[in-house]
Scaffold this motif. Structure first.
Motif, PDB file in Angstrom:
ATOM      1  N   HIS A  38       0.822  -1.198   0.000  1.00  0.00           N
ATOM      2  CA  HIS A  38       0.000   0.000   0.000  1.00  0.00           C
ATOM      3  C   HIS A  38       0.855   1.246   0.000  1.00  0.00           C
ATOM      4  CE1 HIS A  38      -3.301  -2.571   2.017  1.00  0.00           C
ATOM      5  NE2 HIS A  38      -3.546  -2.453   0.734  1.00  0.00           N
ATOM      6  N   VAL A  39       0.288   2.334  -0.527  1.00  0.00           N
ATOM      7  CA  VAL A  39       0.955   3.631  -0.456  1.00  0.00           C
ATOM      8  C   VAL A  39       0.275   4.425   0.643  1.00  0.00           C
ATOM      9  CG1 VAL A  39       1.420   5.790  -1.666  1.00  0.00           C
ATOM     10  CG2 VAL A  39       1.556   3.614  -2.901  1.00  0.00           C
ATOM     11  N   GLY A  40       1.052   4.842   1.653  1.00  0.00           N
ATOM     12  CA  GLY A  40       0.466   5.593   2.765  1.00  0.00           C
ATOM     13  C   GLY A  40       1.143   6.936   2.979  1.00  0.00           C
ATOM     14  N   CYS A  41       2.264   7.167   2.279  1.00  0.00           N
ATOM     15  CA  CYS A  41       2.963   8.440   2.469  1.00  0.00           C
ATOM     16  C   CYS A  41       3.784   8.739   1.214  1.00  0.00           C
ATOM     17  CB  CYS A  41       3.856   8.391   3.705  1.00  0.00           C
ATOM     18  SG  CYS A  41       5.392   7.447   3.493  1.00  0.00           S
ATOM     19  N   ASP A  42       4.526   9.825   1.223  1.00  0.00           N
ATOM     20  CA  ASP A  42       5.369  10.173   0.070  1.00  0.00           C
ATOM     21  C   ASP A  42       6.840  10.124   0.410  1.00  0.00           C
ATOM     22  OD1 ASP A  42       3.367  13.123   0.167  1.00  0.00           O
ATOM     23  OD2 ASP A  42       2.801  11.219  -0.771  1.00  0.00           O
ATOM     24  N   THR A  43       7.174   9.823   1.665  1.00  0.00           N
ATOM     25  CA  THR A  43       8.545  10.053   2.126  1.00  0.00           C
ATOM     26  C   THR A  43       9.165   8.823   2.766  1.00  0.00           C
ATOM     27  OG1 THR A  43       7.489  10.993   4.107  1.00  0.00           O
ATOM     28  CG2 THR A  43       8.353  12.548   2.482  1.00  0.00           C
ATOM     29  N   ASN A  45       8.215   6.999   5.112  1.00  0.00           N
ATOM     30  CA  ASN A  45       8.124   6.928   6.573  1.00  0.00           C
ATOM     31  C   ASN A  45       7.176   5.845   7.059  1.00  0.00           C
ATOM     32  OD1 ASN A  45       8.594  10.224   6.209  1.00  0.00           O
ATOM     33  ND2 ASN A  45       9.661   9.304   7.921  1.00  0.00           N
ATOM     34  N   ALA A  48       3.954   1.077   4.710  1.00  0.00           N
ATOM     35  CA  ALA A  48       2.807   0.296   4.243  1.00  0.00           C
ATOM     36  C   ALA A  48       3.138  -0.451   2.953  1.00  0.00           C
ATOM     37  CB  ALA A  48       1.603   1.212   4.013  1.00  0.00           C
ATOM     38  N   TYR A 102      -5.037  -1.704   6.644  1.00  0.00           N
ATOM     39  CA  TYR A 102      -4.253  -1.024   5.605  1.00  0.00           C
ATOM     40  C   TYR A 102      -2.756  -1.144   5.854  1.00  0.00           C
ATOM     41  CZ  TYR A 102      -3.521   2.363   1.830  1.00  0.00           C
ATOM     42  OH  TYR A 102      -3.156   2.980   0.645  1.00  0.00           O
ATOM     43  N   CYS A 103      -2.323  -1.085   7.102  1.00  0.00           N
ATOM     44  CA  CYS A 103      -0.892  -1.163   7.428  1.00  0.00           C
ATOM     45  C   CYS A 103      -0.437  -2.610   7.530  1.00  0.00           C
ATOM     46  CB  CYS A 103      -0.604  -0.491   8.758  1.00  0.00           C
ATOM     47  SG  CYS A 103      -1.159  -1.457  10.195  1.00  0.00           S
ATOM     48  N   ASN A 133       7.403   1.081  10.491  1.00  0.00           N
ATOM     49  CA  ASN A 133       6.019   0.923  10.028  1.00  0.00           C
ATOM     50  C   ASN A 133       5.076   1.702  10.932  1.00  0.00           C
ATOM     51  OD1 ASN A 133       7.582  -1.597   9.192  1.00  0.00           O
ATOM     52  ND2 ASN A 133       5.692  -1.818   8.019  1.00  0.00           N
ATOM     53  N   LEU A 134       4.167   2.440  10.319  1.00  0.00           N
ATOM     54  CA  LEU A 134       3.179   3.196  11.082  1.00  0.00           C
ATOM     55  C   LEU A 134       1.837   2.493  11.055  1.00  0.00           C
ATOM     56  CD1 LEU A 134       3.826   6.873   9.872  1.00  0.00           C
ATOM     57  CD2 LEU A 134       4.736   5.740  11.904  1.00  0.00           C
TER      58      LEU A 134
END
Lengths: 163, 806
Positions: A38-43, A45, A48, A102-103, A133-134
């Motif tokens: 999954h894509v959860g951020c752009d950086t 961090n 996912a 999602y994570c 992982n968040l």
């Protein structure tokens, strides 16, 4: 301007022609049709997008598909058998270590890598091992429990859970 | 096959059990249907051009270069928004006419505001195209501070409003003058609240597909408030609701941020209407942090009147709430402060003067608890201010002021009616867990050694099970194999609805939980109402009540049919293990599948007065919900609120859970680092359907609260540039930042809900702001440190320490 790649994903070889700028996560989702990364951020961090590449956990949003040419990738889809779940997946369920899910694939793969590296991690080592992982839903407590429990399960079955 | 806990036939066996979740195997195997998992052959991808200025006039938007790429099918700008839609409705504000469209018209008012959008055959082409759109801005001065925004001469976000202040609520309850006359002490403090967000990991996403021939719009969305979406999209796009098909399947977390995603929905829909093709828009993390929504922040001035024994006689609260740049949700955080204004306490003399102001920052959106964490923070800091001033123990002061268990139903000054609670019992349990007297002794000893530990309390009520007027729909069908399909008006966002419904139906209908399939939301077939959606801990109210009532209706039918088949009186029969049988399990039985076959296939064998089929729909709520709100509407509400609820303020919740949080911290005074030694939560959610799931929510909510107290903050510079627009700057906690949370509970069942449940969701996100502020202030009391603002990052705590040293 396209680039040829041959990437083995969950045991199946995929050949494709891609733009050089294609990220591995997009290759896996759009080209192969996998849903777990999954894509959860752009950086890079959030983790996912975590998958196993040539035995190491990587963030597939920070790898170009071209860099994965010739590599072997394992995603959450490749963990379970046809009839049963991987011990990690069982442990996540038993310990209520997911809510929205999602994570979860990212945590499964990061945990998989952690346990390959260290089959009997302490709680501290688990926290550190999963710090890439968040999760926004669980507060992590049950995820940590699940990984401990999975480690125990895998050790008891003779360490065969990571085939 | 799941085995039920052993218990008497016909008794509740599944409700109350920590059953493993039915959702998990599918989620663990990634058999998901998040919006981005869905694809269509002819789909186009949208990308959005967003304002780089916090405040500017938009003089020209030129999409020529973007359209030059053959992969770009169309582009839209504010002109299209003006032509095709209407301004976004305001939820709370009634007296001002909204002017904001889904793409900027004439002006931009926050960094990240959508200005234009394109639809292209490939996501990368769409992103490239957006970069080639040329916009001419005339920058204007920006205002980011709420106090600055109220001053004469401040830049006006909406010139036609004449002011940036868009809402003012004023109430005086009891006799405040008398309270201050009778007081032994008066305390005056200023409290600041920063802006943060629970940031669901899955971003807002939508696929819109408009069919020009049938005039139907299909939306695959991760929106939480499906009822709102149906009505607003219908209104703004002028498409009748019965031709809008809204489908909501998996949602990767919501927390309120996905309740009203008007701009993404409208961007995708209008692009689809222009192209005649499905259009997919998935925002990225930066877009989410800039523009999806944030909590309202604010500056709060409080004056408290107290007796020297710790009794709080009354207080004056002056508020300035910062709702960011939009009217769409402005005023709601503030209005919600009235709902829990006295917390757990019997404090009845309150002067409440609440302003809401707009600034050139991200618009406010609901976020886990909305205004409830804010008012809880204010009230719980107040109790500690009183304790400090009087030299009394903060647990003592709280105890002295609590509403007693025999005072329920308790009518609050603002006309809400608490159902039940045992605040003193809850606090005592948490004090016992931390061994409070021992801790205080330890605190004294450690201070002598130059070590600073602190104990912070936060005890509070939360409103749950949605508000008095909210209703929901549930549809149940039992097929001829005896399996159950459930359709609800509310989508799941990781909130375990399927498992909870399956446990309820297992008990009510005697089926196995694994035989219950709870399907996703589809407005063409799900029984939705304007209130439908997941928010405000609503599930435990109308959602559960509707399922129970539909199940009851089916149960009566099953018993009637079985009674005729078995020739046994209905009163002797129970439903269990997929059968209808005698209570003592002697004699004959008939399977529910057999009953269903009769109902569908042999209607001639049905008893007199029983119609064929075995399905039931119920739309409504427990009528006792209306007990939760005594007085009439107190203030006007905006068009969106009226669209959904009709005029009036419905913020009396159906049930009132409560919690006690205790944070035990140690401060490293060299670095300012706050180390949480122990964090205790004692929660009261009444009866619980699944204690394991409740505990999961307790963990998640507490961690959101801890993170907002210690780590998270949206920071803007004086030009309105968001400095925290990535997860590298906006700090989310990882597994390393989370303490061991010790949780326990008490149960004061709700007399209003059929099952006695009170609900969970927002719950524990309310407590940590005050628990941690109180703990850090308590730790650093010897240094004279006052906690003026949050979050308590090491840098901030270090600054407080430096400022306090003589």
């Amino acid at each position: 301007m396209k680039h040829q790649v041959a990437i083995k994903v969950n045991g199946l070889l995929h050949r494709a022609e891609i733009e050089p700028r294609t990220l591995l996560v997009h290759f896996l989702r759009r080209q192969i049709g996998l849903k777990s990364p999954h894509v959860g951020c752009d950086t890079s961090n959030c983790g996912a997008c975590s998958v196993i590449m040539n035995g190491r956990c990587v963030k597939s949003c920070t790898i170009f598909a071209a860099q994965a040419d010739g590599a072997e990738i394992l995603t959450a889809e490749g963990l379970a058998g046809d009839d049963n779940l991987h011990p990690l997946q069982e442990a996540f369920r038993d310990n209520h270590a997911l809510q929205c899910g999602y994570c979860t694939p990212g945590f499964l793969m990061a945990s998989y890598a952690l346990l390959q590296h260290n089959s009997n991690p302490s709680e501290e080592e688990i926290r550190i091992g999963l710090s890439g992982n968040l999760c926004m839903c669980t507060g992590y407590i049950n995820i940590i429990k699940a990984v401990r429990s999975a480690a125990e399960m895998i050790r008891q079955s003779g360490g065969s859970g990571l085939g | 096959m799941l085995r039920p806990p052993e218990q008497e036939l016909g008794m509740r066996r599944w409700i109350g059990a920590s059953m493993k979740r039915l959702e998990d195997p599918r989620l663990l195997r990634a058999g998901t249907a998040f919006v981005d998992d869905l694809n269509m052959a002819d789909v186009l991808y949208a990308a959005v051009l967003r304002s780089t200025h916090a405040h500017a006039r938009v003089l020209k938007v030129d999409v020529t270069k973007a359209l030059a790429d053959p992969g770009v099918v169309t582009a839209i700008t504010g002109e299209d928004a003006l032509r095709l839609t209407k301004p976004l409705p305001a939820y709370a504000v009634a007296h001002l006419k909204p002017e904001e469209y889904f793409l900027a018209v004439n002006k931009v008012r926050y960094m990240g505001e959508p200005v234009a959008a394109v639809a292209a055959t490939d996501p990368a082409i769409a992103e490239d195209a957006v970069e080639s759109i040329e916009v001419e801005y005339e920058p204007l001065s920006a205002v980011v501070d709420p106090e600055e925004a109220t001053k004469p001469g401040a830049p006006l976000l909406y010139e036609s409003f004449g002011s940036n202040v868009v809402a003012h609520y004023r109430a005086k309850w009891g006799d405040v003058e008398r309270a201050f006359k009778d007081a032994d002490v008066m305390i005056k403090e200023r409290i600041k609240l920063h802006r943060f967000s629970s940031t669901p990991l899955e971003p807002i996403a939508v696929i819109a597909s408009y069919d020009k021939i049938s005039g139907e719009l299909t939306l695959w969305s991760n929106a939480q408030m499906v009822g709102h979406v149906m009505l607003v999209m219908s209104d703004l796009l002028s498409i009748p609701p019965n031709r809008i098909r809204l489908i909501v399947q998996d949602i990767g977390g919501g927390f309120g941020l996905k309740t009203r995603p008007w701009k993404p929905l409208l961007i995708a829909s209008t692009l689809s209407m222009k192209t005649g093709r499905p259009v997919k828009y998935v925002e990225d993390r930066r877009e989410h942090l800039m523009a999806a929504g944030q909590t309202a922040g604010g500056v709060f001035d409080i004056e408290v009147a107290a007796k020297k024994d710790g009794q709080v006689l009354g207080f004056r609260l002056h508020e300035l709430n910062n709702d960011g740049a939009s009217l769409t949700y402005a005023g709601t955080y503030a209005s919600m402060h009235a709902t829990l204004i006295n917390g757990c306490y019997n404090v009845r003399n309150i002067d409440w003067d609440s302003y809401t102001v707009l600034t050139n920052t991200c618009p406010s959106m609901p976020n886990r608890g909305v205004g409830k964490p804010g008012i809880c923070y204010i009230v719980e800091r107040m109790m500690d201010f009183v304790s400090q001033k009087l030299g009394l123990d903060p647990a003592e002061v709280r105890s002295r002021n609590y509403i007693h268990p025999d005072e329920f139903p308790y009518v609050t000054p603002s006309g809400r009616v608490y159902d039940s609670g045992n605040y003193r019992g809850m606090l005592q349990k948490s004090l016992d867990i931390v061994e409070y007297p021992k801790l205080r002794t330890e605190q004294q000893e450690l201070r002598k050694k130059g070590r600073y530990i602190g104990i912070g309390l936060s005890t509070y009520v939360h409103g749950a099970s949605a508000t008095a007027q909210e209703i929901e729909g549930a549809k149940l069908k039992i097929d001829s194999r005896g399996k159950v399909i459930v359709s609800s008006g509310s989508p799941d966002m990781g909130t375990s609805h399927a498992t909870a419904f399956a446990q309820i139906l297992a008990d009510e209908l005697g089926v196995n939980p694994e035989d219950v399939n709870v399907v996703g939301f589809d407005s063409y077939s799900s029984p939705w109402t304007p209130y439908s959606g997941t928010h405000a801990n609503k599930f435990s109210g109308p959602d559960v009540e509707a399922v129970l009532r539909a199940a009851h209706s089916l149960k009566q039918k099953i018993l009637a049919i079985a009674s005729k088949k078995l020739q046994i009186d209905q009163s002797k029969l129970v439903l269990s293990d997929g059968k209808v049988l005698l209570k003592d399990d002697s004699g004959r039985s008939v399977s529910i599948a057999e009953i269903a076959r009769t109902a569908y296939q042999n209607p001639g064998l049905l008893p007199e007065g029983i119609e064929p089929g075995l399905e039931a729909t119920y739309i409504g709520n427990n009528p006792k919900a209306i007990e939760s709100f005594l007085t009439g509407p107190q203030y006007e509400v905006g068009a969106l609120h009226q669209l959904v609820t009709g005029p009036g303020s419905p913020t009396g919740y159906m049930t009132y859970p409560s919690s006690a949080h205790i944070a035990v911290v140690e401060i490293d005074v060299e670095t300012g680092r706050v180390f949480i030694r122990k964090y205790v939560v004692v929660h009261d959610n009444g009866k619980m359907i699944n204690p394991m799931i409740v505990q999961g929510q307790v963990h998640g909510g507490t961690v959101h609260g801890i993170a907002s107290a210690l780590l998270e903050e949206f920071v803007y510079d004086e030009n309105g540039q968001l400095l925290t627009s990535t997860f590298a700057d906006y700090l989310k906690p990882t597994a390393c930042e989370v303490p061991d949370i010790v949780d326990d509970h008490i149960e004061t069942p709700s007399p209003r809900s059929v099952l006695g449940i009170k609900g969970i969701g927002e719950g524990e996100a309310l407590g940590p702001l005050a628990a941690l502020a109180n703990a850090v202030e308590d730790a650093l009391a010897p240094l004279g440190v006052r906690i003026g603002e949050l979050p308590l990052t090491p840098e901030r705590v270090h600054r407080f320490i430096k400022a306090s040293k003589h």
